[in-house]
Design an enzyme around this catalytic site. Sequence first.
Site, PDB file in Angstrom:
ATOM      1  N   TRP A  88      10.411  -7.242  -1.181  1.00  0.00           N
ATOM      2  CA  TRP A  88       9.454  -6.954  -2.258  1.00  0.00           C
ATOM      3  C   TRP A  88       9.014  -8.281  -2.883  1.00  0.00           C
ATOM      4  CZ3 TRP A  88      11.109  -6.209  -7.855  1.00  0.00           C
ATOM      5  CH2 TRP A  88      10.026  -5.816  -8.640  1.00  0.00           C
TER       6      TRP A  88
ATOM      7  N   LYS B  34       9.077   5.343  -9.790  1.00  0.00           N
ATOM      8  CA  LYS B  34       8.476   6.130  -8.713  1.00  0.00           C
ATOM      9  C   LYS B  34       8.958   7.579  -8.742  1.00  0.00           C
ATOM     10  CE  LYS B  34       7.724   1.867  -7.480  1.00  0.00           C
ATOM     11  NZ  LYS B  34       6.561   1.087  -7.219  1.00  0.00           N
TER      12      LYS B  34
ATOM     13  N   ASP C 296      19.183  -2.761  -4.570  1.00  0.00           N
ATOM     14  CA  ASP C 296      17.975  -2.491  -5.336  1.00  0.00           C
ATOM     15  C   ASP C 296      17.542  -1.067  -4.968  1.00  0.00           C
ATOM     16  OD1 ASP C 296      15.552  -2.352  -6.545  1.00  0.00           O
ATOM     17  OD2 ASP C 296      14.708  -4.155  -5.628  1.00  0.00           O
TER      18      ASP C 296
END
Length: 436
Positions: free
Chosen positions: A166, A283, A247
Amino acid sequence: MSQTLFTGPGPVLQQRIPQRLVSGRPVKHCLHLRASRLESVEQAPPDPILGVSEAFKADTSDLKLNLGVGAYRTEELKPYVLSVVKKAERKIVDAGQNHEYLPIDGLASFNKATINLLLGFDHPAVKEGRVATIQSLSGTGSLRVGAQFINKCIPGKTVYLSNPTWGNHKGIFSNAGVKWEFYRYFDPETVGLDFDGLMEDIKNAPNESIIVLHGCAHNPTGVDPTKEQWSKIADLIVDKNHLPFFDVAYQGFASGSLDEDAYAPRYFVERGIEILVAQSYSKNLGLYGERVGALNFILSSSSAAKKVLSQLKVIARTIYSNPPTHGARIVSEVVGNEGMFGEWKQEMEGMAGRIKGVRQELQDHLERINPDKDWSFITKQIGMFSFTGLTSQQVENMTNKHHIYMTKDGRISLAGLSSSKAEYLAKAIDDSVRNC
Ligand SMILES: Cc1ncc(COP(=O)(O)O)c(C=O)c1O
């Protein structure tokens, strides 16, 4: 009447300005400001992900499509507020909540809910007090607090990030003063995991390094290790005494199941491995702007957990003092109420299902338009993203000619694609692959 506006170190910026400006009324004559002392500040580049949205907004074409940022959209390509979130918000408003500060480590009921989601309800590590949890500013803030903890409390360690990862990981660790390196992750030949490369690099890292692992739905590749591969990674991490930092930004979004998507961190904990986990509710609950997430340390002793929590609080206090209330209350309401929890799981399945559906449609269109190429990687990858393998030149063509916005590394967010636009996207990809 006049008033001194600036009291900087030098005389250059000392300006006498009319009182009328200070009182907010219109000013008739302009000030003759001298050159700013900050003129020499270097212009920073736009953010590689959020900058894409800015460029998208400026495009006036009806064809435009934003596949840059990882935010879920409806079939009509509109932002989506989960109905369970609306319900929880109504409950919160009706309860007449105040706006007092939260404690530094956040809302207690949220912290309980978040660790339950991560490890499963009533996990022994929680009962034994071996967990330090701090509510933080979504995934990014949680990672940042974790990075600062590494810098302060276990200095000198190198953090290993997957290549690619990311876009924000590198900056988060660098800005916290932590050294990072890459480990191999993606094999462009197979458009899959470079498992041997990953194992070799983690093996060659100095003992006790910190290994950042994406809990599920690896961003940007959409390629996750299999259960068997996770087991081998865990073996190696034990051998090397590394510290894994998970993560978890997409729990529930990869498979549609919260439990399935928490497989990797739960497996490591089951193996007795100490782990760090950053969680995000951007999300899976669509709480992007509410900045709700957590940093968890699952350790082997309660005394270590207590000391870690004390340090996390010192770190958070000096960065943002205490976290925001609204999103944490929503998570706590949803997880704490059986009915709402069930509803959330259904809505999450619906979102994950819509993404899987457009993945399939995109692959079907590409296979029809360009049958000479193998497009099966699109449905092999999971989560919000597909790593298309488009080069930066091809990405430029996608944007400049077809008004399709995506990150330069060739990543597209399928959460931003609708069935009705899948064929248009497939044709643009085919044109870019053939002609650029
Ligand atoms: C891998 C990964 N980690 C963390 C985040 C953090 O996002 P947020 O700060 O919005 O929770 C994201 C968001 O895209 C991500 O993809």
